[in-house]
Design a protein around this motif. Structure first.
Motif, PDB file in Angstrom:
ATOM      1  N   GLN A   9      -7.377  -2.760 -10.572  1.00  0.00           N
ATOM      2  CA  GLN A   9      -7.162  -1.966 -11.720  1.00  0.00           C
ATOM      3  C   GLN A   9      -7.337  -0.723 -11.702  1.00  0.00           C
ATOM      4  O   GLN A   9      -7.351   0.178 -11.901  1.00  0.00           O
ATOM      5  CB  GLN A   9      -7.759  -3.859 -11.799  1.00  0.00           C
ATOM      6  CG  GLN A   9      -8.143  -2.729 -13.762  1.00  0.00           C
ATOM      7  CD  GLN A   9      -6.379  -2.260 -14.300  1.00  0.00           C
ATOM      8  OE1 GLN A   9      -5.043  -3.584 -14.136  1.00  0.00           O
ATOM      9  NE2 GLN A   9      -6.373  -1.670 -15.266  1.00  0.00           N
ATOM     10  N   ARG A  10      -8.780  -0.878 -10.970  1.00  0.00           N
ATOM     11  CA  ARG A  10      -9.909   0.677 -10.879  1.00  0.00           C
ATOM     12  C   ARG A  10      -8.637   1.530 -10.334  1.00  0.00           C
ATOM     13  O   ARG A  10      -8.984   2.074 -10.137  1.00  0.00           O
ATOM     14  CB  ARG A  10     -11.167   0.394 -10.436  1.00  0.00           C
ATOM     15  CG  ARG A  10     -11.435   1.488  -9.766  1.00  0.00           C
ATOM     16  CD  ARG A  10     -13.090   1.358  -9.387  1.00  0.00           C
ATOM     17  NE  ARG A  10     -13.626   2.299  -9.022  1.00  0.00           N
ATOM     18  CZ  ARG A  10     -15.131   2.607  -8.655  1.00  0.00           C
ATOM     19  NH1 ARG A  10     -15.728   1.221  -8.144  1.00  0.00           N
ATOM     20  NH2 ARG A  10     -15.474   3.448  -8.246  1.00  0.00           N
ATOM     21  N   VAL A  11      -7.965   0.650  -8.701  1.00  0.00           N
ATOM     22  CA  VAL A  11      -7.114   1.932  -8.020  1.00  0.00           C
ATOM     23  C   VAL A  11      -6.080   2.650  -8.637  1.00  0.00           C
ATOM     24  O   VAL A  11      -5.526   3.766  -9.363  1.00  0.00           O
ATOM     25  CB  VAL A  11      -6.912   1.451  -7.245  1.00  0.00           C
ATOM     26  CG1 VAL A  11      -5.741   2.192  -6.447  1.00  0.00           C
ATOM     27  CG2 VAL A  11      -7.940   1.015  -5.267  1.00  0.00           C
ATOM     28  N   LEU A  12      -5.446   1.736  -9.707  1.00  0.00           N
ATOM     29  CA  LEU A  12      -4.703   1.973 -10.794  1.00  0.00           C
ATOM     30  C   LEU A  12      -5.268   3.219 -11.561  1.00  0.00           C
ATOM     31  O   LEU A  12      -4.460   4.136 -11.775  1.00  0.00           O
ATOM     32  CB  LEU A  12      -4.181   0.718 -11.644  1.00  0.00           C
ATOM     33  CG  LEU A  12      -2.688   0.976 -12.403  1.00  0.00           C
ATOM     34  CD1 LEU A  12      -2.337  -0.359 -12.270  1.00  0.00           C
ATOM     35  CD2 LEU A  12      -3.117   0.849 -13.645  1.00  0.00           C
ATOM     36  N   GLU A  13      -6.776   2.994 -12.272  1.00  0.00           N
ATOM     37  CA  GLU A  13      -7.563   3.711 -13.159  1.00  0.00           C
ATOM     38  C   GLU A  13      -6.947   5.015 -12.629  1.00  0.00           C
ATOM     39  O   GLU A  13      -6.887   6.221 -13.357  1.00  0.00           O
ATOM     40  CB  GLU A  13      -8.595   3.155 -14.133  1.00  0.00           C
ATOM     41  CG  GLU A  13      -7.826   2.057 -14.694  1.00  0.00           C
ATOM     42  CD  GLU A  13      -8.973   0.880 -15.547  1.00  0.00           C
ATOM     43  OE1 GLU A  13     -10.252   1.534 -15.101  1.00  0.00           O
ATOM     44  OE2 GLU A  13      -8.602  -0.325 -15.894  1.00  0.00           O
ATOM     45  N   THR A  14      -7.327   5.240 -11.496  1.00  0.00           N
ATOM     46  CA  THR A  14      -8.450   6.082 -11.035  1.00  0.00           C
ATOM     47  C   THR A  14      -6.642   6.632 -10.820  1.00  0.00           C
ATOM     48  O   THR A  14      -7.131   8.065 -10.114  1.00  0.00           O
ATOM     49  CB  THR A  14      -8.558   6.263  -9.239  1.00  0.00           C
ATOM     50  OG1 THR A  14      -9.666   5.018  -9.578  1.00  0.00           O
ATOM     51  CG2 THR A  14      -9.007   7.617  -8.409  1.00  0.00           C
ATOM     52  N   PRO A  22       0.796   5.187 -11.003  1.00  0.00           N
ATOM     53  CA  PRO A  22       0.943   4.337  -9.704  1.00  0.00           C
ATOM     54  C   PRO A  22       1.758   3.008  -9.873  1.00  0.00           C
ATOM     55  O   PRO A  22       1.679   2.166 -10.250  1.00  0.00           O
ATOM     56  CB  PRO A  22      -0.282   3.818 -11.360  1.00  0.00           C
ATOM     57  CG  PRO A  22      -0.259   3.999 -12.601  1.00  0.00           C
ATOM     58  CD  PRO A  22       0.484   5.457 -11.884  1.00  0.00           C
ATOM     59  N   THR A  23       2.294   3.588  -8.571  1.00  0.00           N
ATOM     60  CA  THR A  23       3.560   2.518  -8.466  1.00  0.00           C
ATOM     61  C   THR A  23       2.685   1.292  -7.886  1.00  0.00           C
ATOM     62  O   THR A  23       1.917   1.554  -6.962  1.00  0.00           O
ATOM     63  CB  THR A  23       4.308   3.189  -7.075  1.00  0.00           C
ATOM     64  OG1 THR A  23       3.923   3.702  -6.317  1.00  0.00           O
ATOM     65  CG2 THR A  23       5.316   4.406  -8.285  1.00  0.00           C
ATOM     66  N   VAL A  27      -0.575   1.610  -5.526  1.00  0.00           N
ATOM     67  CA  VAL A  27      -1.490   1.187  -5.987  1.00  0.00           C
ATOM     68  C   VAL A  27      -2.672   0.275  -4.559  1.00  0.00           C
ATOM     69  O   VAL A  27      -3.709   0.058  -3.868  1.00  0.00           O
ATOM     70  CB  VAL A  27      -1.799  -0.071  -6.814  1.00  0.00           C
ATOM     71  CG1 VAL A  27      -2.921  -0.709  -7.070  1.00  0.00           C
ATOM     72  CG2 VAL A  27      -1.301   1.124  -8.664  1.00  0.00           C
ATOM     73  N   GLU A  28      -1.250  -0.663  -3.382  1.00  0.00           N
ATOM     74  CA  GLU A  28      -1.927  -1.071  -2.239  1.00  0.00           C
ATOM     75  C   GLU A  28      -2.690  -0.716  -1.278  1.00  0.00           C
ATOM     76  O   GLU A  28      -3.254  -0.149  -0.626  1.00  0.00           O
ATOM     77  CB  GLU A  28      -0.445  -1.686  -2.008  1.00  0.00           C
ATOM     78  CG  GLU A  28       0.287  -2.801  -2.075  1.00  0.00           C
ATOM     79  CD  GLU A  28      -0.996  -3.928  -2.331  1.00  0.00           C
ATOM     80  OE1 GLU A  28      -1.676  -4.784  -1.967  1.00  0.00           O
ATOM     81  OE2 GLU A  28      -1.089  -5.012  -3.640  1.00  0.00           O
ATOM     82  N   ILE A  29      -1.928   0.843  -1.083  1.00  0.00           N
ATOM     83  CA  ILE A  29      -2.559   2.183   0.170  1.00  0.00           C
ATOM     84  C   ILE A  29      -3.590   3.165  -0.577  1.00  0.00           C
ATOM     85  O   ILE A  29      -4.598   2.918   0.319  1.00  0.00           O
ATOM     86  CB  ILE A  29      -1.448   3.478   0.141  1.00  0.00           C
ATOM     87  CG1 ILE A  29       0.032   2.882   0.704  1.00  0.00           C
ATOM     88  CG2 ILE A  29      -2.032   4.666   0.752  1.00  0.00           C
ATOM     89  CD1 ILE A  29       1.272   3.831   0.722  1.00  0.00           C
TER      90      ILE A  29
END
Length: 141
Positions: A9-14, A22-23, A27-29
Motif C-alpha cells: 500500500q505504501r509503494v502504491l501511494e509512493t 501504480p500497476t 507495485v511488485e517491483i
C-alpha cells in the motif's frame, strides 16, 4: 528511502505521489526494491518479484526501473559497462564498489569533498556529481 514500514500500500501511494501509474507489476517491483533498502540489479529485482511464480518479464522490470529513475524514485548507479544497480536512496551520497564481491556500499555525501570541477561547456550547468570509488582486496605478498 528507509526500509521501515514498506508494504504494498505504501509503494502504491509512493508511486501515485510521484506521478507513476501504480500497476500491479510496478507495485511488485517497487516493493521488491524499496522494502529491501539495498542496491539491487534488475536481475536481482526480477528474481525477488518472481520468487513464488513468474509474474513479471525482464522487459517490464527494465522499463519500470527506467520509469522509477525518471521520476526520481531510484538512482541508477553504473559501476561498469553492463553493471547497473538501482538505489532506493535518492538523497545525495556516493558509493564504494567492491570489485571482488560486486557489492555497492553507500558513502555519506559529507564524507567526500570535491574542491574543484573542470570548466563546463557554455550554456550548461552541473546537475550533480556522483562518485563511485572502486575497491579491490589487497593481494598478500
Amino acid at each position: 528511502m528507509d526500509n521501515q514500514d514498506w508494504n504494498k500500500q505504501r509503494v502504491l501511494e509512493t508511486l501515485r505521489d510521484a506521478g507513476v501509474n501504480p500497476t500491479s507489476q510496478r507495485v511488485e517491483i517497487g516493493y521488491a526494491l524499496f522494502s529491501s533498502c539495498a542496491h539491487l540489479s534488475a536481475e536481482e529485482i526480477m528474481q525477488r518479484v518472481n520468487a513464488d511464480y513468474p509474474v513479471v518479464s525482464k522487459a517490464t522490470v527494465y522499463n519500470t526501473l527506467g520509469l522509477f529513475a525518471d521520476h526520481s524514485l531510484v538512482r541508477e548507479v553504473i559501476v561498469e559497462p553492463g553493471k547497473v544497480f538501482y538505489d532506493p536512496n535518492v538523497s545525495m551520497h556516493h558509493h564504494f564498489y567492491h570489485v571482488d564481491t560486486g557489492q555497492l556500499q553507500d558513502i555519506p555525501a559529507s564524507s567526500l569533498q570535491i574542491s574543484k570541477l573542470p570548466d563546463i561547456p557554455a550554456e550548461t550547468e552541473v546537475e550533480n556529481v556522483e562518485v563511485v570509488i572502486r575497491l579491490r582486496q589487497r593481494v598478500a605478498h
